[in-house]
Design a protein around this motif. Sequence first.
Motif, PDB file in Angstrom:
ATOM      1  N   PRO A  61       0.842  -1.203   0.000  1.00 45.74           N
ATOM      2  CA  PRO A  61       0.000   0.000   0.000  1.00 45.74           C
ATOM      3  C   PRO A  61       0.869   1.242   0.000  1.00 45.74           C
ATOM      4  N   PRO A  62       0.401   2.333  -0.598  1.00 51.15           N
ATOM      5  CA  PRO A  62       1.215   3.551  -0.630  1.00 51.15           C
ATOM      6  C   PRO A  62       1.405   4.128   0.771  1.00 51.15           C
ATOM      7  N   VAL A  63       2.507   4.843   0.930  1.00 52.45           N
ATOM      8  CA  VAL A  63       2.739   5.585   2.159  1.00 52.45           C
ATOM      9  C   VAL A  63       2.118   6.967   1.982  1.00 52.45           C
ATOM     10  N   THR A  64       1.158   7.289   2.826  1.00 51.98           N
ATOM     11  CA  THR A  64       0.479   8.583   2.720  1.00 51.98           C
ATOM     12  C   THR A  64       1.205   9.606   3.583  1.00 51.98           C
ATOM     13  N   VAL A  65       1.725  10.634   2.945  1.00 50.96           N
ATOM     14  CA  VAL A  65       2.471  11.689   3.644  1.00 50.96           C
ATOM     15  C   VAL A  65       1.543  12.896   3.776  1.00 50.96           C
ATOM     16  N   ILE A  66       1.230  13.249   5.016  1.00 51.75           N
ATOM     17  CA  ILE A  66       0.185  14.238   5.287  1.00 51.75           C
ATOM     18  C   ILE A  66       0.799  15.480   5.916  1.00 51.75           C
ATOM     19  N   GLY A  67       0.600  16.614   5.279  1.00 52.10           N
ATOM     20  CA  GLY A  67       1.017  17.877   5.866  1.00 52.10           C
ATOM     21  C   GLY A  67       0.029  18.312   6.932  1.00 52.10           C
ATOM     22  N   ILE A  68       0.543  18.749   8.076  1.00 56.00           N
ATOM     23  CA  ILE A  68      -0.310  19.206   9.172  1.00 56.00           C
ATOM     24  C   ILE A  68       0.238  20.524   9.692  1.00 56.00           C
TER      25      ILE A  68
ATOM     26  N   GLY B 157       3.393  21.306   7.495  1.00 51.77           N
ATOM     27  CA  GLY B 157       3.003  22.067   6.317  1.00 51.77           C
ATOM     28  C   GLY B 157       3.048  21.259   5.042  1.00 51.77           C
ATOM     29  N   ASP B 158       3.773  21.767   4.059  1.00 51.51           N
ATOM     30  CA  ASP B 158       3.932  21.084   2.781  1.00 51.51           C
ATOM     31  C   ASP B 158       5.112  20.127   2.882  1.00 51.51           C
ATOM     32  N   PRO B 159       4.889  18.808   2.823  1.00 53.02           N
ATOM     33  CA  PRO B 159       5.990  17.848   3.007  1.00 53.02           C
ATOM     34  C   PRO B 159       7.096  17.959   1.978  1.00 53.02           C
ATOM     35  N   MET B 160       6.804  18.537   0.811  1.00 54.72           N
ATOM     36  CA  MET B 160       7.808  18.625  -0.252  1.00 54.72           C
ATOM     37  C   MET B 160       8.539  19.959  -0.260  1.00 54.72           C
ATOM     38  N   PHE B 161       8.299  20.798   0.750  1.00 54.22           N
ATOM     39  CA  PHE B 161       8.962  22.104   0.831  1.00 54.22           C
ATOM     40  C   PHE B 161       9.818  22.115   2.088  1.00 54.22           C
ATOM     41  N   PHE B 162      11.129  21.841   1.924  1.00 51.57           N
ATOM     42  CA  PHE B 162      12.057  21.726   3.044  1.00 51.57           C
ATOM     43  C   PHE B 162      11.539  20.701   4.055  1.00 51.57           C
ATOM     44  N   GLY B 163      10.892  19.654   3.591  1.00 51.88           N
ATOM     45  CA  GLY B 163      10.261  18.698   4.488  1.00 51.88           C
ATOM     46  C   GLY B 163      10.705  17.268   4.276  1.00 51.88           C
ATOM     47  N   ILE B 164      10.045  16.370   5.027  1.00 54.31           N
ATOM     48  CA  ILE B 164      10.404  14.955   5.021  1.00 54.31           C
ATOM     49  C   ILE B 164      10.041  14.279   3.711  1.00 54.31           C
ATOM     50  N   GLY B 165       9.164  14.890   2.916  1.00 54.73           N
ATOM     51  CA  GLY B 165       8.744  14.286   1.655  1.00 54.73           C
ATOM     52  C   GLY B 165       9.907  14.006   0.730  1.00 54.73           C
TER      53      GLY B 165
ATOM     54  N   HIS C 220      -0.378  20.458   3.169  1.00 51.31           N
ATOM     55  CA  HIS C 220      -1.069  21.500   3.916  1.00 51.31           C
ATOM     56  C   HIS C 220      -0.397  22.815   3.541  1.00 51.31           C
ATOM     57  N   PRO C 221      -1.059  23.965   3.663  1.00 54.42           N
ATOM     58  CA  PRO C 221      -0.346  25.221   3.403  1.00 54.42           C
ATOM     59  C   PRO C 221       0.927  25.309   4.246  1.00 54.42           C
ATOM     60  N   SER C 222       2.038  25.647   3.602  1.00 58.30           N
ATOM     61  CA  SER C 222       3.303  25.750   4.321  1.00 58.30           C
ATOM     62  C   SER C 222       3.316  27.008   5.182  1.00 58.30           C
ATOM     63  N   SER C 223       4.258  27.039   6.131  1.00 59.95           N
ATOM     64  CA  SER C 223       4.409  28.233   6.965  1.00 59.95           C
ATOM     65  C   SER C 223       4.790  29.438   6.107  1.00 59.95           C
ATOM     66  N   ILE C 224       5.476  29.181   4.997  1.00 60.12           N
ATOM     67  CA  ILE C 224       5.851  30.281   4.099  1.00 60.12           C
ATOM     68  C   ILE C 224       4.615  30.866   3.422  1.00 60.12           C
TER      69      ILE C 224
ATOM     70  N   GLN D 113      18.340  18.439   8.977  1.00 61.39           N
ATOM     71  CA  GLN D 113      17.285  19.381   8.625  1.00 61.39           C
ATOM     72  C   GLN D 113      15.935  18.703   8.660  1.00 61.39           C
ATOM     73  N   ALA D 114      15.845  17.512   8.062  1.00 63.16           N
ATOM     74  CA  ALA D 114      14.579  16.798   8.055  1.00 63.16           C
ATOM     75  C   ALA D 114      14.161  16.410   9.463  1.00 63.16           C
ATOM     76  N   VAL D 115      15.135  15.921  10.268  1.00 65.76           N
ATOM     77  CA  VAL D 115      14.804  15.520  11.641  1.00 65.76           C
ATOM     78  C   VAL D 115      14.262  16.704  12.431  1.00 65.76           C
ATOM     79  N   GLN D 116      15.014  17.817  12.409  1.00 69.62           N
ATOM     80  CA  GLN D 116      14.612  18.963  13.218  1.00 69.62           C
ATOM     81  C   GLN D 116      13.348  19.605  12.690  1.00 69.62           C
ATOM     82  N   GLY D 117      13.247  19.713  11.368  1.00 70.99           N
ATOM     83  CA  GLY D 117      12.086  20.371  10.785  1.00 70.99           C
ATOM     84  C   GLY D 117      10.810  19.580  10.974  1.00 70.99           C
ATOM     85  N   GLU D 118      10.913  18.254  10.999  1.00 69.18           N
ATOM     86  CA  GLU D 118       9.719  17.429  11.065  1.00 69.18           C
ATOM     87  C   GLU D 118       9.399  16.922  12.459  1.00 69.18           C
ATOM     88  N   THR D 119      10.268  17.186  13.426  1.00 63.81           N
ATOM     89  CA  THR D 119       9.989  16.692  14.782  1.00 63.81           C
ATOM     90  C   THR D 119       9.741  17.824  15.758  1.00 63.81           C
ATOM     91  N   ARG D 120       9.695  19.072  15.260  1.00 69.28           N
ATOM     92  CA  ARG D 120       9.445  20.205  16.143  1.00 69.28           C
ATOM     93  C   ARG D 120       7.968  20.282  16.492  1.00 69.28           C
TER      94      ARG D 120
END
Length: 444
Positions: free
Chosen positions: A7-14, A83-91, A108-112, A437-444
């Motif tokens: 099954p696909p991995v669903t990456v959800i921006g929050i 936010g947006d997983p593909m913008f400086f994110g874990i995606g 999801h809308p990014s912080s930017i 970057q991914a660890v800190q950005g996605e675990t804050r």
Amino acid sequence: MSPPPPPPVTVIGIGADGWEGLGPAAREALRTAEAVIGGRRQLGLLPSECPGERVPWPSPLRPAVPGLFAARTGRRISVLASGDPMFFGIGRTLAELLGAERLRVLPHPSSISLACARLGWALEETEVVSLVGRPLATLNRELYAGRRLLVLSAGADTPSEVAGSLGERGFGPSRMRVLEQLGSAGERCVEGTAEEWPHPPGDPLNVIAVDCAPADGARPLSLVPGLPDAAYDHDGQLTKRQVRAATLAALAPAPGELLWDVGGGSGSIAVEWMRAHRSCRAVSVERDPVRAERIGRNAAALGVPGLTVVTGAAPDALAGLPTPDAVFIGGGLTAPGVLEACWAALPPGGRIVANTVTLESEALLADWYRRHGGDLVRLAVSHATPVGAFTGWRQAMPVTQWSAAKPPTSRGPGEDAADPGGSVEAAQAGQAAQAAQAVQGETR
């Protein structure tokens, strides 16, 4: 019969608004997930109606990702991202390690985007600088009068650190606004100038907006090659301004390309290669430890702290480096095997530029020009200087420059001297910074 695909991995921006800000598709994916992976803060935003196993990201993140998903093969997995997983994110990390075809991304809308909406700034005209897992010196390259910057903060202390850096770089009058908890009920904005930043550390989830304004007398440096010689700390081993501009023109940096700067000296060629575009990469090879350390300082001061510095003598120090798109040889031309190793390391279409001021090295370049073609030029620069009560010309030592592109069919001894997948410790550190970057950005 082949087994069914996983099954696909669903990456959800929050966002900071949590569950309330998610759309129907994202909520359904989280309700039905057998495992939800994310930062502890993000996992804490989920309600009890999401019964799946909650798995916080380990640290370091990148090496653990394959095993984390392999252990849950066949299960429905959702990943939470800011936010947006593909913008400086874990995606990006997941696409590289798992394959983009395995991902279903629900941004999801990014912080930017939210910050631009609050500020009334045009997103396409706003420069974004991430300090998550990156040195503060990354900001130095982006400081120009009238520029609007959005800085992705690494934590609560980042705004005061940015304010201090702006003051040191001559941009103390810049207006700063710190937008905290964007999209949540606790959203707030504080502001001031960099030189008189009055606010104590606030919420760690923040974005910093900077209206760049230089102080009187500040002279920002151009992104065009040929910075003033005074921009560098050096001991005389420096490719001078006019020759440097001609050298970068011959090297022709393009986004994403990697340069070997062999015989780095002060690092000026590698620094200006990286300043040409934020995705340009460079490795500077310098045998003198004092100069190698100085290259690192110059790179940080001029906004490209990601420059990799290798201390060692060519050609031995070139072994294992990632394959370059271009090579500059500024020193050590007559050392046995240097030109051969650099030429062999280049892929078809790769460029090489070599400069010299000695007759011995000039003879060597003339021979390579005869064998491989390209351009052989002599660069002569004269400066106006006082001659008594008058003014005359004083000529610097002429520089002989050979430049060539490797033809598609070229092969030679030692062609595989560079390992295309190779790296050095400093290059590995660059990959570790991306993982951080991914660890800190996605675990804050």
